[in-house]
Design a protein around this motif. Structure first.
Motif, PDB file in Angstrom:
ATOM      1  N   HIS A  12      -0.690  -3.417  10.323  1.00  0.00           N
ATOM      2  CA  HIS A  12      -0.585  -4.205   9.317  1.00  0.00           C
ATOM      3  C   HIS A  12       0.713  -4.898   9.030  1.00  0.00           C
ATOM      4  CE1 HIS A  12      -3.648  -1.047   8.980  1.00  0.00           C
ATOM      5  NE2 HIS A  12      -4.360  -1.669   7.926  1.00  0.00           N
ATOM      6  N   ALA A  13       1.093  -5.976   9.814  1.00  0.00           N
ATOM      7  CA  ALA A  13       2.340  -6.549  10.258  1.00  0.00           C
ATOM      8  C   ALA A  13       2.809  -7.210   8.822  1.00  0.00           C
ATOM      9  CB  ALA A  13       2.447  -7.300  11.226  1.00  0.00           C
ATOM     10  N   GLY A  14       2.043  -7.737   7.856  1.00  0.00           N
ATOM     11  CA  GLY A  14       2.723  -8.704   6.858  1.00  0.00           C
ATOM     12  C   GLY A  14       3.034  -9.990   7.518  1.00  0.00           C
ATOM     13  N   ILE A  15       4.063 -10.583   6.949  1.00  0.00           N
ATOM     14  CA  ILE A  15       4.650 -11.930   7.441  1.00  0.00           C
ATOM     15  C   ILE A  15       5.985 -11.944   8.199  1.00  0.00           C
ATOM     16  CG2 ILE A  15       3.314 -13.166   5.413  1.00  0.00           C
ATOM     17  CD1 ILE A  15       6.358 -13.323   4.049  1.00  0.00           C
ATOM     18  N   GLY A  16       6.555 -10.760   8.151  1.00  0.00           N
ATOM     19  CA  GLY A  16       7.635 -10.595   9.134  1.00  0.00           C
ATOM     20  C   GLY A  16       8.843 -10.774   8.695  1.00  0.00           C
ATOM     21  N   LEU A  17       9.238 -11.853   7.505  1.00  0.00           N
ATOM     22  CA  LEU A  17      10.399 -12.202   7.053  1.00  0.00           C
ATOM     23  C   LEU A  17      10.246 -12.394   5.517  1.00  0.00           C
ATOM     24  CD1 LEU A  17      13.372 -12.438   7.601  1.00  0.00           C
ATOM     25  CD2 LEU A  17      13.051 -15.048   8.005  1.00  0.00           C
ATOM     26  N   TYR A  18      11.096 -12.074   4.685  1.00  0.00           N
ATOM     27  CA  TYR A  18      10.821 -12.028   3.232  1.00  0.00           C
ATOM     28  C   TYR A  18      12.028 -12.667   2.432  1.00  0.00           C
ATOM     29  CZ  TYR A  18       6.971  -9.161   4.518  1.00  0.00           C
ATOM     30  OH  TYR A  18       5.800  -8.640   5.019  1.00  0.00           O
ATOM     31  N   ASP A  19      11.482 -13.698   1.714  1.00  0.00           N
ATOM     32  CA  ASP A  19      12.883 -14.290   1.197  1.00  0.00           C
ATOM     33  C   ASP A  19      12.975 -13.529  -0.258  1.00  0.00           C
ATOM     34  OD1 ASP A  19      14.464 -15.957  -0.624  1.00  0.00           O
ATOM     35  OD2 ASP A  19      13.490 -17.678  -0.386  1.00  0.00           O
ATOM     36  N   LEU A  20      14.153 -12.869  -0.514  1.00  0.00           N
ATOM     37  CA  LEU A  20      14.273 -11.825  -1.517  1.00  0.00           C
ATOM     38  C   LEU A  20      14.645 -12.571  -2.989  1.00  0.00           C
ATOM     39  CD1 LEU A  20      16.827  -9.545  -0.109  1.00  0.00           C
ATOM     40  CD2 LEU A  20      14.211  -9.189  -0.291  1.00  0.00           C
ATOM     41  N   ALA A  21      14.579 -13.949  -2.863  1.00  0.00           N
ATOM     42  CA  ALA A  21      14.509 -14.902  -4.183  1.00  0.00           C
ATOM     43  C   ALA A  21      13.096 -15.565  -4.185  1.00  0.00           C
ATOM     44  CB  ALA A  21      15.816 -15.909  -3.858  1.00  0.00           C
ATOM     45  N   GLY A  22      12.346 -15.515  -3.180  1.00  0.00           N
ATOM     46  CA  GLY A  22      11.117 -16.135  -3.271  1.00  0.00           C
ATOM     47  C   GLY A  22      10.361 -15.761  -4.469  1.00  0.00           C
ATOM     48  N   ASP A  23       8.891 -16.275  -4.383  1.00  0.00           N
ATOM     49  CA  ASP A  23       8.151 -16.067  -5.391  1.00  0.00           C
ATOM     50  C   ASP A  23       7.709 -14.580  -5.734  1.00  0.00           C
ATOM     51  OD1 ASP A  23       6.251 -16.815  -7.385  1.00  0.00           O
ATOM     52  OD2 ASP A  23       4.745 -16.436  -6.136  1.00  0.00           O
ATOM     53  N   GLU A  24       7.458 -13.923  -4.600  1.00  0.00           N
ATOM     54  CA  GLU A  24       6.771 -12.614  -4.562  1.00  0.00           C
ATOM     55  C   GLU A  24       7.853 -11.528  -4.578  1.00  0.00           C
ATOM     56  OE1 GLU A  24       5.962 -14.682  -2.016  1.00  0.00           O
ATOM     57  OE2 GLU A  24       3.719 -14.749  -1.858  1.00  0.00           O
ATOM     58  N   ALA A  25       8.743 -11.498  -3.739  1.00  0.00           N
ATOM     59  CA  ALA A  25       9.930 -10.563  -3.945  1.00  0.00           C
ATOM     60  C   ALA A  25      10.755 -10.913  -5.225  1.00  0.00           C
ATOM     61  CB  ALA A  25      10.721 -10.405  -2.667  1.00  0.00           C
ATOM     62  N   GLY A  26      10.853 -12.205  -5.363  1.00  0.00           N
ATOM     63  CA  GLY A  26      11.794 -12.530  -6.482  1.00  0.00           C
ATOM     64  C   GLY A  26      11.278 -12.264  -7.978  1.00  0.00           C
ATOM     65  N   ARG A  27       9.738 -12.166  -8.034  1.00  0.00           N
ATOM     66  CA  ARG A  27       8.961 -11.751  -9.198  1.00  0.00           C
ATOM     67  C   ARG A  27       9.089 -10.334  -9.524  1.00  0.00           C
ATOM     68  NH1 ARG A  27       2.649 -12.955  -8.835  1.00  0.00           N
ATOM     69  NH2 ARG A  27       3.522 -14.699  -7.701  1.00  0.00           N
ATOM     70  N   THR A  28       9.072  -9.693  -8.711  1.00  0.00           N
ATOM     71  CA  THR A  28       9.218  -8.087  -8.872  1.00  0.00           C
ATOM     72  C   THR A  28      10.588  -7.469  -8.899  1.00  0.00           C
ATOM     73  OG1 THR A  28       9.040  -7.422  -6.461  1.00  0.00           O
ATOM     74  CG2 THR A  28       6.856  -7.702  -7.849  1.00  0.00           C
ATOM     75  N   GLY A  29      11.410  -8.135  -7.988  1.00  0.00           N
ATOM     76  CA  GLY A  29      12.884  -7.765  -8.067  1.00  0.00           C
ATOM     77  C   GLY A  29      13.126  -6.220  -7.500  1.00  0.00           C
TER      78      GLY A  29
END
Length: 280
Positions: A41-58
Motif C-alpha cells: 500500500h505504497a502511496g505516492i512516495g514523496l509528500y510536500d509538507l506545505a502541499g494541500d493534504e499535508a499542509g491542511r492537517t499540519g
C-alpha cells in the motif's frame, strides 16, 4: 477511519514506522546477497509538507517537526538516524520541505543487487508513485491484499514485506491477520512489517490474539501513543508487528522509545510498548 497517506505524512506514526523500516533495510544490507522489498500500500512516495493534504492537517509538525526540534537522548537519536538520513536525502537543501514515504525510503536505501516492488491501487496515486520512483522500482496497481499472494515468495528468498493499509474499510484487522499468515506460508524466512492504528484497544487485542493463535514464531509488537487513547478522539496511537525482526530491534526500540515518547507527547498518558507476541 480514513488513513490515506498524504494527509498524515511525517506525523507521529510515520516517525516510528519509518524509523523501524530504515533499520530493517540497514540490517538487510549487511549481507552481500540481494533482497526484495514489497510495499503493498505504497502511496505516492514523496509528500510536500506545505502541499494541500499535508499542509491542511499540519500533522507533520507533531511528528517529524518535533523530532527535528528536540534534544534527543543518544539512544533515541541513534535509533532514528538511518530514517532521518533518508529524509534529508530526499531534500535538495538543509530545509526539510519534502517527506519520503516508505517506497522512496526503500528506493534510496537499496543497492544495485536489490529490488523494490511498490504497489498502489489508487489510479492517480499510482501514476504519481511511478513518476517519483522512475526506474528505481517496479510499480504495480494491484489490490494491496491481493499483492501479498501474487508477489510472494520473491526470487531472492530474502527481503521485507511492508503492509501499511489506509484502514478505510471495515474488516482491515481481519485482512491484516490473514495477510500475515499467507505471507508466512509463502515466505517463512522473510521479514514482515505490518502497521495498524490504535483507536480501539479491544479490536487491537482481538487482532493480536488471532495472530498469536497462528503459532507463527518471532513476532515483535511495537506501539506508541502521544497521549491517552480515547475511542472518539483523533488518532494518537499506532503500532506495528514485525515478523522475523532483526535480532537487535527489540532492545534498540526499548532503549529509544522513552526519549521518542517524551519528544512526541501531546498530553497526559503518553507511552510505549515493546513486547513479543510470539518468541522463538
Amino acid at each position: 477511519m480514513n488513513y490515506r497517506h498524504a494527509f498524515h505524512a511525517a506525523n507521529f506514526a510515520d516517525v516510528l514506522k519509518h524509523a523501524v523500516l530504515a533499520r530493517i533495510l540497514a540490517h538487510l544490507r549487511q549481507k552481500e546477497a540481494g533482497f526484495r522489498v514489497i510495499d503493498t500500500h505504497a502511496g505516492i512516495g514523496l509528500y510536500d509538507l506545505a502541499g494541500d493534504e499535508a499542509g491542511r492537517t499540519g500533522e507533520w509538525r507533531g511528528g517529524l517537526g518535533r523530532v527535528l526540534d528536540a534534544a534527543l537522548p543518544a539512544a533515541t537519536s541513534d535509533f532514528l538516524a538511518p530514517w532521518l538520513a533518508e529524509v534529508r536525502a530526499a531534500n535538495a537543501g538543509p530545509e526539510i520541505a519534502l517527506y519520503p514515504g516508505s517506497p522512496l525510503i526503500a528506493a534510496q536505501m537499496l543497492r544495485p543487487q536489490d529490488t523494490l516492488v511498490a504497489n498502489e491501487l489508487h489510479p492517480e496515486d499510482h501514476a504519481t508513485l511511478a513518476a517519483v520512483l522512475g526506474k528505481d522500482a517496479k510499480v504495480m496497481s494491484l489490490d494491496g491484499w491481493t499483492a501479498v499472494k501474487s508477489l510472494l515468495p520473491p526470487p531472492e528468498r530474502r527481503g521485507l514485506l511492508l503492509i501499511d493499509p489506509p484502514f478505510e474499510q471495515p474488516g482491515e484487522f481481519d485482512r491484516l491477520a490473514r495477510a500475515l499468515t499467507d505471507a508466512h506460508r509463502r515466505f517463512a524466512t522473510g521479514i514482515q512489517l505490518l502497521w495498524y492504528p490504535l483507536k480501539d484497544p479491544q479490536a487491537v487485542e482481538s487482532f493480536i490474539d488471532r495472530v498469536e493463535a497462528t503459532g507463527i514464531p518471532r513476532i515483535l509488537r511495537l506501539e506508541h501513543w502521544t497521549r491517552r487513547v480515547t475511542p472518539d478522539g483523533p488518532l494518537v496511537a499506532a503500532g506495528m508487528l514485525v515478523v522475523n525482526p532483526p535480532w537487535t530491534l527489540a532492545d534498540d526500540a526499548k532503549a529509544a522509545l522513552p526519549g521518542l515518547t517524551e519528544a512526541l507527547a501531546t498530553g497526559p498518558g503518553a507511552g510505549w510498548r515493546v513486547g513479543w507476541v510470539a518468541g522463538e
